[in-house]
Design a protein around this motif. Sequence first.
Motif, PDB file in Angstrom:
ATOM      1  N   ILE A  34       0.872  -1.186   0.000  1.00 14.52           N
ATOM      2  CA  ILE A  34       0.000   0.000   0.000  1.00 14.52           C
ATOM      3  C   ILE A  34       0.902   1.226   0.000  1.00 14.52           C
ATOM      4  N   ASN A  35       0.965   1.891  -1.132  1.00 14.36           N
ATOM      5  CA  ASN A  35       1.810   3.079  -1.260  1.00 14.36           C
ATOM      6  C   ASN A  35       0.974   4.324  -0.964  1.00 14.36           C
ATOM      7  N   ILE A  36       0.779   4.594   0.295  1.00 12.94           N
ATOM      8  CA  ILE A  36      -0.071   5.713   0.724  1.00 12.94           C
ATOM      9  C   ILE A  36       0.508   7.054   0.287  1.00 12.94           C
ATOM     10  N   VAL A  95     -10.655   1.836  -3.314  1.00 12.83           N
ATOM     11  CA  VAL A  95     -11.329   0.599  -2.919  1.00 12.83           C
ATOM     12  C   VAL A  95     -10.343  -0.573  -2.828  1.00 12.83           C
ATOM     13  N   ARG A  96      -9.457  -0.680  -3.801  1.00 13.28           N
ATOM     14  CA  ARG A  96      -8.474  -1.778  -3.804  1.00 13.28           C
ATOM     15  C   ARG A  96      -7.573  -1.702  -2.578  1.00 13.28           C
ATOM     16  N   GLU A  97      -7.028  -0.525  -2.289  1.00 11.96           N
ATOM     17  CA  GLU A  97      -6.119  -0.348  -1.146  1.00 11.96           C
ATOM     18  C   GLU A  97      -6.868  -0.535   0.186  1.00 11.96           C
ATOM     19  N   ILE A  98      -8.104  -0.060   0.245  1.00 11.24           N
ATOM     20  CA  ILE A  98      -8.912  -0.244   1.460  1.00 11.24           C
ATOM     21  C   ILE A  98      -9.140  -1.733   1.707  1.00 11.24           C
ATOM     22  N   ALA A  99      -9.456  -2.479   0.640  1.00  8.19           N
ATOM     23  CA  ALA A  99      -9.674  -3.921   0.776  1.00  8.19           C
ATOM     24  C   ALA A  99      -8.400  -4.625   1.229  1.00  8.19           C
TER      25      ALA A  99
END
Length: 184
Positions: free
Chosen positions: A98-100, A107-111
Amino acid sequence: MEKKSNVTIKSIVAIGIGAAIFFVLGRFASFPIVANTTANLQYGVLAVFGIIFGPLVSMLAGFIGHTLIDLSWGSPWWSWIIASAVFGLIIGLAKKVINIESGKFGVREIAIFNVIQVVAHGVCWVVIATALDVLIYAEPLDKLVMQSLAAWCANAITTAIVGTLLLLAYAKTRTKSGSLQKED
């Protein structure tokens, strides 16, 4: 050639701030759910520190923060302190996927974040804390099952809410990759 250390002033400051926030939230903003077990907001914040700063920062912030909480109540409960540190380590490793800093937390990163944090809480509370409670403190397993399952569920829910909201807010402060254009 000299080896460069991963420990920077920034990471030391982040560990201190993370541990302090973990302590304050754990000591003053936790909610009892079953005997000697609380729902905790601090794991959502610890997860944010992990995604932003990586595993070393979040592991040490969790370890130090949880130790301070326990000391403020009387004595450290090492099995759960170690579990908090391992949670910090696991969620900090999620920084690799996860490259915040790119400003993208969709949605993809949250999942991905929530799958990792739910699994991490399960590993930490159901496996590590329970096994160490039996090995270190000779606690009865039947009592631990209720506590560990309650801790897993409550911490996963609070981390999903607090962690996701804070990461969404943080991502909005970052410049999205490719959003800057060179002027002619």
